[in-house]
Design a protein around this motif. Sequence first.
Motif, PDB file in Angstrom:
ATOM      1  N   GLN A 109       5.387  22.010  -0.451  1.00 40.45           N
ATOM      2  CA  GLN A 109       6.779  21.643  -0.252  1.00 40.45           C
ATOM      3  C   GLN A 109       7.424  21.294  -1.595  1.00 40.45           C
ATOM      4  OE1 GLN A 109       8.323  20.968   3.046  1.00 40.45           O
ATOM      5  NE2 GLN A 109       6.611  22.225   3.737  1.00 40.45           N
ATOM      6  N   PRO A 110       8.752  21.328  -1.698  1.00 41.76           N
ATOM      7  CA  PRO A 110       9.401  20.779  -2.899  1.00 41.76           C
ATOM      8  C   PRO A 110       9.017  19.312  -3.059  1.00 41.76           C
ATOM      9  CG  PRO A 110      10.985  21.996  -1.555  1.00 41.76           C
ATOM     10  CD  PRO A 110       9.724  21.885  -0.753  1.00 41.76           C
ATOM     11  N   ALA A 111       8.970  18.843  -4.279  1.00 41.68           N
ATOM     12  CA  ALA A 111       8.576  17.459  -4.546  1.00 41.68           C
ATOM     13  C   ALA A 111       9.400  16.489  -3.706  1.00 41.68           C
ATOM     14  CB  ALA A 111       8.739  17.156  -6.027  1.00 41.68           C
ATOM     15  N   GLY A 112       8.712  15.604  -3.007  1.00 36.83           N
ATOM     16  CA  GLY A 112       9.370  14.583  -2.201  1.00 36.83           C
ATOM     17  C   GLY A 112       9.704  14.998  -0.781  1.00 36.83           C
ATOM     18  N   LYS A 129      10.140  14.062   5.205  1.00 32.12           N
ATOM     19  CA  LYS A 129      10.006  14.522   6.592  1.00 32.12           C
ATOM     20  C   LYS A 129       9.124  13.578   7.401  1.00 32.12           C
ATOM     21  CE  LYS A 129      10.629  19.424   5.423  1.00 32.12           C
ATOM     22  NZ  LYS A 129       9.971  20.740   5.312  1.00 32.12           N
ATOM     23  N   ALA A 130       8.029  13.140   6.807  1.00 34.51           N
ATOM     24  CA  ALA A 130       7.136  12.213   7.508  1.00 34.51           C
ATOM     25  C   ALA A 130       7.863  10.918   7.841  1.00 34.51           C
ATOM     26  CB  ALA A 130       5.911  11.925   6.639  1.00 34.51           C
ATOM     27  N   PHE A 131       8.644  10.428   6.895  1.00 34.99           N
ATOM     28  CA  PHE A 131       9.430   9.210   7.092  1.00 34.99           C
ATOM     29  C   PHE A 131      10.288   9.317   8.352  1.00 34.99           C
ATOM     30  CE2 PHE A 131      13.729   7.497   6.474  1.00 34.99           C
ATOM     31  CZ  PHE A 131      13.480   6.142   6.299  1.00 34.99           C
ATOM     32  N   GLY A 132      10.939  10.460   8.539  1.00 32.22           N
ATOM     33  CA  GLY A 132      11.788  10.648   9.712  1.00 32.22           C
ATOM     34  C   GLY A 132      11.018  10.603  11.010  1.00 32.22           C
ATOM     35  N   ALA A 144       9.807   6.345   1.893  1.00 27.84           N
ATOM     36  CA  ALA A 144       9.278   7.517   1.209  1.00 27.84           C
ATOM     37  C   ALA A 144       9.624   7.411  -0.264  1.00 27.84           C
ATOM     38  CB  ALA A 144       9.876   8.787   1.804  1.00 27.84           C
ATOM     39  N   ILE A 145       8.595   7.492  -1.109  1.00 25.91           N
ATOM     40  CA  ILE A 145       8.779   7.435  -2.564  1.00 25.91           C
ATOM     41  C   ILE A 145       8.083   8.651  -3.147  1.00 25.91           C
ATOM     42  CG2 ILE A 145       8.322   6.161  -4.674  1.00 25.91           C
ATOM     43  CD1 ILE A 145       8.174   3.620  -2.972  1.00 25.91           C
ATOM     44  N   GLY A 146       8.847   9.615  -3.618  1.00 29.56           N
ATOM     45  CA  GLY A 146       8.224  10.869  -4.011  1.00 29.56           C
ATOM     46  C   GLY A 146       7.511  11.440  -2.793  1.00 29.56           C
ATOM     47  N   ASP A 147       6.231  11.766  -2.935  1.00 22.08           N
ATOM     48  CA  ASP A 147       5.463  12.215  -1.775  1.00 22.08           C
ATOM     49  C   ASP A 147       4.504  11.142  -1.276  1.00 22.08           C
ATOM     50  OD1 ASP A 147       6.261  14.691  -0.697  1.00 22.08           O
ATOM     51  OD2 ASP A 147       5.583  15.699  -2.520  1.00 22.08           O
ATOM     52  N   ALA A 166       0.835  -1.200   0.000  1.00 21.97           N
ATOM     53  CA  ALA A 166       0.000   0.000   0.000  1.00 21.97           C
ATOM     54  C   ALA A 166       0.867   1.246   0.000  1.00 21.97           C
ATOM     55  CB  ALA A 166      -0.927   0.010   1.211  1.00 21.97           C
ATOM     56  N   ALA A 167       0.229   2.376  -0.295  1.00 22.26           N
ATOM     57  CA  ALA A 167       0.894   3.671  -0.219  1.00 22.26           C
ATOM     58  C   ALA A 167      -0.082   4.708   0.292  1.00 22.26           C
ATOM     59  CB  ALA A 167       1.449   4.092  -1.574  1.00 22.26           C
ATOM     60  N   VAL A 168       0.456   5.681   1.008  1.00 27.06           N
ATOM     61  CA  VAL A 168      -0.289   6.839   1.484  1.00 27.06           C
ATOM     62  C   VAL A 168       0.336   8.060   0.829  1.00 27.06           C
ATOM     63  CG1 VAL A 168      -0.856   8.247   3.497  1.00 27.06           C
ATOM     64  CG2 VAL A 168      -0.914   5.747   3.677  1.00 27.06           C
ATOM     65  N   GLU A 169      -0.421   8.733  -0.033  1.00 24.91           N
ATOM     66  CA  GLU A 169       0.083   9.893  -0.760  1.00 24.91           C
ATOM     67  C   GLU A 169      -0.157  11.150   0.067  1.00 24.91           C
ATOM     68  OE1 GLU A 169       1.755  11.532  -4.441  1.00 24.91           O
ATOM     69  OE2 GLU A 169       1.273   9.426  -4.020  1.00 24.91           O
ATOM     70  N   LEU A 170       0.890  11.936   0.271  1.00 21.87           N
ATOM     71  CA  LEU A 170       0.817  13.131   1.106  1.00 21.87           C
ATOM     72  C   LEU A 170       0.649  14.385   0.255  1.00 21.87           C
ATOM     73  CD1 LEU A 170       3.560  12.362   3.771  1.00 21.87           C
ATOM     74  CD2 LEU A 170       1.159  11.659   3.726  1.00 21.87           C
ATOM     75  N   VAL A 171      -0.174  15.297   0.743  1.00 21.27           N
ATOM     76  CA  VAL A 171      -0.423  16.580   0.077  1.00 21.27           C
ATOM     77  C   VAL A 171      -0.568  17.655   1.151  1.00 21.27           C
ATOM     78  CG1 VAL A 171      -1.608  15.560  -1.918  1.00 21.27           C
ATOM     79  CG2 VAL A 171      -2.938  16.209   0.098  1.00 21.27           C
ATOM     80  N   THR A 172      -0.447  18.897   0.746  1.00 20.12           N
ATOM     81  CA  THR A 172      -0.836  19.990   1.632  1.00 20.12           C
ATOM     82  C   THR A 172      -2.116  20.661   1.139  1.00 20.12           C
ATOM     83  OG1 THR A 172       0.677  21.458   0.434  1.00 20.12           O
ATOM     84  CG2 THR A 172       1.492  20.470   2.473  1.00 20.12           C
TER      85      THR A 172
END
Length: 454
Positions: free
Chosen positions: A396-399, A404-407, A418-421, A381-387
């Motif tokens: 944010q800049p791409a990725g 940041k979330a990964f950390g 983290a893959i892209g966003d 699965a993947a969770v795509e992040l957006v603002t």
Amino acid sequence: MTLQPNSIEARDVAYHMHSYTNARRHEEVGPIVIESGEGMHVTDTDGKRYIEAMAGLWSVAIGFGEKRLADAASRQMQKLNYYHTFTHKSHVPAIELAEKLIAMAPVKMSKAYFTNSGSEANDTMIKLVRYRSNALGQPLKKKIISRIKGYHGVTLASASLTGLPNNHRSFDLPMEGILHTTCPHYWREGHEGESEEDFASRCAADLEALIMAEGPETIAAFIGEPVMGAGGVIVPPKTYWEKIQAVLKKHDILLVADEVICGFGRTGRTFGSETYGIEPDIMTLSKALSSSYLPISALLINDRVYQPVADESSQIGTFGHGYTASGHPVAAAVALENLAIIEERGLMEHAAEMAPYFQAQLGTLLDHPLVGEVRGVGLIAAVELVTDKAAKSSVQPAGALAAKAFGFIQANGVILRAIGDALAFCPPLIVEREHVDTIVAATRKGLDELQATL
């Protein structure tokens, strides 16, 4: 991290160059050094324990620290530590593994050929396809079509198949003869008012337009992952594979299923090809084949591929290709034991049973302000992040958002990617509900912590 002189972290920085890493950044922060693994968890040299929600690199199907695989390796190492498969030589583990894989294949296959990584398997596939076309007297039929955001490896040839910019930039790739068609990501690429089925039709039309523009007589094969993995866990839209296969059959183009991530239970079936009704001519396998306890990969080819290749090898006098460690006896013995464990413990069935809970719990993250899409199938699965949810974008800049979330999530005791966003999830097949709950809770907490910084 402050690197202490002569620490294991400092020695890593001094002597070790890393994959998929900003080398200058690594000199500043150093590594997390993983010391041990057991089941769903790995532990670093500071004693911090993490749930490995990526199964290493999409691959440790049976979990970490399985003694049966260590014992299988030890027995084989003592009996026959190495032999090759050149010039009519073989050994029992390679023969038994080839037989096992042909029996497991979702469609009738003719032969298994062993390599050492998914990259090598796909690199070899390109050579086989070219060799076959020459055998058939079709010297122009050499081009291979991949997809934007597809991932097929990092060797010179397989990285060309990969449709990701950072695998091409500064490497002077892709090489000639590799083409890329539409990425089948409906949420991102679909037009307003366009249904999934209509989007799938557009993808198939784009593929056919590319074939016609290049000339069908020049296109040898199409390669695709049943579910795209390292491009961001992109699940095909409804009717996609049915429509793509129709185009390929119309123009006599081989279909290659890259099952390196999807194979051996990840999508809830033995192979992703079964999940999506794909009938490949060639399959490439790795990762969960041995749960990455040892490096091994394989190609399965049908008679449509094998017979012309065999004829050409007879004409030339040899099939002039091979690797020193192709079908390595220890790796093959470990792969056989790994597959036995997967079957004995019903791990593919367990993955299918756990999938609805896994997907549903990740789906609860959709209410988070930073989550634009949750997508997946089986235990991937993947969770795509957006603002900006409406615009499906980030300030944010791409990725940067996913990085940041990964950390934050890793600090909360869960390793993902983290893959892209997008945040990718691919836990070992042994995952239980309590692990899923911990993964989702740590992810939500990390996203809350990230949001507080924006």
